[in-house]
Design an enzyme around this catalytic site. Sequence first.
Site, mmCIF file in Angstrom:
data_model
loop_
_atom_site.group_PDB
_atom_site.id
_atom_site.type_symbol
_atom_site.label_atom_id
_atom_site.label_comp_id
_atom_site.label_asym_id
_atom_site.label_seq_id
_atom_site.Cartn_x
_atom_site.Cartn_y
_atom_site.Cartn_z
ATOM 1 N N TYR A 40 -3.504 -14.490 -24.535
ATOM 2 C CA TYR A 40 -4.139 -15.795 -24.716
ATOM 3 C C TYR A 40 -3.198 -16.727 -25.471
ATOM 4 O O TYR A 40 -2.730 -16.399 -26.558
ATOM 5 C CB TYR A 40 -5.431 -15.607 -25.491
ATOM 6 C CG TYR A 40 -6.342 -16.796 -25.535
ATOM 7 C CD1 TYR A 40 -7.157 -17.108 -24.453
ATOM 8 C CD2 TYR A 40 -6.422 -17.598 -26.671
ATOM 9 C CE1 TYR A 40 -8.020 -18.185 -24.502
ATOM 10 C CE2 TYR A 40 -7.283 -18.674 -26.728
ATOM 11 C CZ TYR A 40 -8.079 -18.973 -25.643
ATOM 12 O OH TYR A 40 -8.920 -20.040 -25.696
ATOM 13 N N PHE B 177 0.837 -21.360 -37.186
ATOM 14 C CA PHE B 177 0.136 -22.200 -38.157
ATOM 15 C C PHE B 177 0.255 -21.644 -39.575
ATOM 16 O O PHE B 177 0.183 -22.393 -40.543
ATOM 17 C CB PHE B 177 -1.331 -22.355 -37.765
ATOM 18 C CG PHE B 177 -1.566 -23.412 -36.711
ATOM 19 C CD1 PHE B 177 -0.510 -24.048 -36.090
ATOM 20 C CD2 PHE B 177 -2.848 -23.756 -36.339
ATOM 21 C CE1 PHE B 177 -0.713 -25.017 -35.130
ATOM 22 C CE2 PHE B 177 -3.076 -24.733 -35.373
ATOM 23 C CZ PHE B 177 -2.005 -25.356 -34.767
ATOM 24 N N GLY C 185 -15.129 -20.890 -28.177
ATOM 25 C CA GLY C 185 -14.201 -21.830 -28.781
ATOM 26 C C GLY C 185 -14.279 -21.835 -30.289
ATOM 27 O O GLY C 185 -15.319 -21.522 -30.875
ATOM 28 N N SER D 131 -12.091 -24.210 -27.767
ATOM 29 C CA SER D 131 -11.445 -23.782 -26.529
ATOM 30 C C SER D 131 -12.310 -23.881 -25.286
ATOM 31 O O SER D 131 -11.815 -23.659 -24.173
ATOM 32 C CB SER D 131 -10.928 -22.351 -26.684
ATOM 33 O OG SER D 131 -9.785 -22.344 -27.506
#
Length: 392
Positions: A193, A151, A332, A93
Amino acid sequence: MTTRGSATRRTILKTGGVAALAMAAGAGAESAAAEPVLRSDLQAALDDVVVAGASGALAEFRDGASVWRGSSGVAELGTSRPVPVGGRFRIGSVTKTFVATVVLKLVGRGRLRLDDTVEHWLPGTITNGDRITLRHLLQHTSGVFDFVARFGELFPTTEDLLRQRYRTWSPTELVALAAEMPPVFEPGTSWSYSNTNYFLLAMVVERATGRPYGTEVQRHILRPLGLRDTEVPGDNPFLRGPHSHGYLPLRQDGQIVPADVTTFNPTIAWAAGEIISTPAEINHFFLALLTGRLLSPALLEQMLSPSAGPGYALGIGRFPLPCGDTLWGHTGGFFGYQTFAVTSADGQRQLTVSANPWGGNPGRAISALVQTAFCGSAAATAEPLWLPEMAI
């Protein structure tokens, strides 16, 4: 991770053992005009990242003209190869700060406005698109559902994920996963987020310029700064050049074993987390950004204005430290890779860390490393810093 597990990993680091981690820990450490105490404290804190649950880790800390680089652990499980200092890794990220910078560059050139709506550029793409602005997307106040949260439906097990590791995903395909879900909140009323926000931003960039967003990253950031080891890989699954391997846990014959996921088609992360880079080049990027080489003073001021969320501004996070310092940067995560990149407000001190989680969670140890670098080893605590990262 349990005390027993941590002790075991620490013993391996100190004694050499079968995994030969001791040979690798610190084997790649380099320094340029750094104080010996600082160097040893940083290396010890980096070793602790591996002890806490990583197969390998590397970092670069810059303090003015002084630069320290270190590595710990092994580049590949089952070998004694040290983590390459200055190696390449998937930054996850942290990609978002690159995308945000491109958006603001286009704002500065009059191609986009922060108050432009998603509906204006991408009609019919998302619910509330007529009320969601580019600013909302940049600061995660859009209320758009995060496609990554689905996911678990797509990949219930690691085996399911591995079966699709070479699949090329289209941005519209993944945005559609989010569009099927109701908004999390009304635009501008809260903070959450969402990786979908940065897919939408990159799609807007492509609509406004007629070029792939990666081309715009190259034109506005990589080429002007000379970042030759930083790459927007597209559908290329390979991590080229010196690098460490990344792993995910795989259940096999009743045991958890490491599944090597170093080779992975990054279109699943696209503009939310696909970029590949090195510690030195990430530091170079944030230094240029925060010292005004990439954006005008007015645009940089807007970029660094946090939203109602936990210190998140326009594609960049604010990290207050226990010692009173304030850092700017991003974290990230990509399958097998975890990144923390932060810079002091004046650009004088910087740290970029990359770790390959395995056998535990190195997040707290990374936080301790950050605090060691910026506050001193005596001030470092076990309290984790805020870690907004791509949860894949």
